[in-house]
Design a protein around this motif. Sequence first.
Motif, PDB file in Angstrom:
ATOM      1  N   LEU A  55      91.014 136.930  15.811  1.00 32.86           N
ATOM      2  CA  LEU A  55      89.704 137.002  15.166  1.00 32.86           C
ATOM      3  C   LEU A  55      89.693 137.970  13.985  1.00 32.86           C
ATOM      4  N   PRO A  74      90.761 135.834   9.509  1.00 27.64           N
ATOM      5  CA  PRO A  74      89.828 135.876   8.369  1.00 27.64           C
ATOM      6  C   PRO A  74      90.301 136.793   7.240  1.00 27.64           C
ATOM      7  N   VAL A  93      93.196 135.037   5.406  1.00 26.96           N
ATOM      8  CA  VAL A  93      92.689 133.956   4.555  1.00 26.96           C
ATOM      9  C   VAL A  93      91.977 134.529   3.341  1.00 26.96           C
ATOM     10  N   ASN A  94      91.208 135.599   3.534  1.00 32.73           N
ATOM     11  CA  ASN A  94      90.478 136.224   2.429  1.00 32.73           C
ATOM     12  C   ASN A  94      91.427 136.720   1.347  1.00 32.73           C
ATOM     13  N   ASP A 138      84.825 135.347   1.029  1.00 36.47           N
ATOM     14  CA  ASP A 138      84.093 135.729   2.235  1.00 36.47           C
ATOM     15  C   ASP A 138      83.550 134.505   2.965  1.00 36.47           C
ATOM     16  N   SER A 176      86.356 133.058   4.852  1.00 40.69           N
ATOM     17  CA  SER A 176      86.659 133.875   6.027  1.00 40.69           C
ATOM     18  C   SER A 176      85.650 133.630   7.148  1.00 40.69           C
ATOM     19  N   ILE A 177      84.378 133.505   6.775  1.00 37.07           N
ATOM     20  CA  ILE A 177      83.347 133.231   7.787  1.00 37.07           C
ATOM     21  C   ILE A 177      83.584 131.873   8.437  1.00 37.07           C
ATOM     22  N   ILE A 210      86.476 130.338   8.784  1.00 37.23           N
ATOM     23  CA  ILE A 210      87.638 130.478   9.672  1.00 37.23           C
ATOM     24  C   ILE A 210      87.245 131.205  10.954  1.00 37.23           C
ATOM     25  N   PHE A 211      86.447 132.274  10.828  1.00 36.71           N
ATOM     26  CA  PHE A 211      86.017 133.042  11.997  1.00 36.71           C
ATOM     27  C   PHE A 211      85.175 132.177  12.931  1.00 36.71           C
ATOM     28  N   SER A 244      85.109 128.894  13.085  1.00 42.44           N
ATOM     29  CA  SER A 244      85.947 127.827  13.635  1.00 42.44           C
ATOM     30  C   SER A 244      86.796 128.333  14.795  1.00 42.44           C
ATOM     31  N   THR A 245      87.301 129.553  14.663  1.00 46.35           N
ATOM     32  CA  THR A 245      88.093 130.138  15.747  1.00 46.35           C
ATOM     33  C   THR A 245      87.251 130.321  16.999  1.00 46.35           C
TER      34      THR A 245
END
Length: 278
Positions: A64, A68, A71-72, A162, A165-166, A168-169, A171-172
């Motif tokens: 977690l 992100p 990726v950012n 950002d 990243s959100i 990806i977060f 989705s995780t």
Amino acid sequence: MKYWNLKKINQLAFEKTSIIPNSMSKLFDRFKQELNPNAEVEAIEEFKVAKYQTLTSVRYILILLVMPILVNQVSKTFILNPLVNHFWNKNSSQIFINHSQEERAFADLQRFEEKLHFEILIGQLDPSSLDLTQKKISDKALEIALEYSEESASAIKNIIADLMSIIIFASTLIINKRQFSILRSFISESIYGLSDTAKAFLIILFTDIFVGFHSPHGWEIVIEAILRHLGLPESRDFIFIFISTFPVILDTIFKYWIFRYLNKISPSAVATYHNMNE
């Protein structure tokens, strides 16, 4: 290996009050467990489950946090930097993306002019060399323009990175629901398993940092940094309204949690908190 029983993990958090004190119930449960002939096998099984829960939670926390951020940074370095710089520099007349940047830029230039004027008054600069003074002011203006142009481009990159990243977060969290349930149970068990003094200490630390009497200036710095990071105008009215409302709402929610849950499962921790807070 058997999956962690979420109901068993969270039973402390939803334990109802009864006529018999919790300490007496725990004492009887301990005697019952010690007299159980399968106690050793159950202890080993509980250790395996606890180990599995801890490793899964730590691994999930790392995912977690790392995914992100990774990726950012990768998106900004290899994708957004060349694209945004190309399109932003193509429109060279655009420097500012909000009025707050203009105010800060003009203030920087004004301070520089006042500094030059001060140096002239004390004799460090020749007052007759107006061309030199004007050239210094022009160079400083170009330097400020370049600085705020880069800040504007960086704000655009930050917004896009950002958002990625959100996504990806989120989705995780959605994809790994089972790991999230294990992590939530692990955190709940860790918090409720603390001693009364530790619970009271964490409560006081949290409330003093985020909703204490000395917090408004800290909130102001954080909000200004976030707005500047996203390239949003630094409205003083918005900042003051946020500071006057959000910490109050946060404090109300925290007090409700103390009254609704902590007061049921650990009244001694609440009493310790009140004693330490006096």
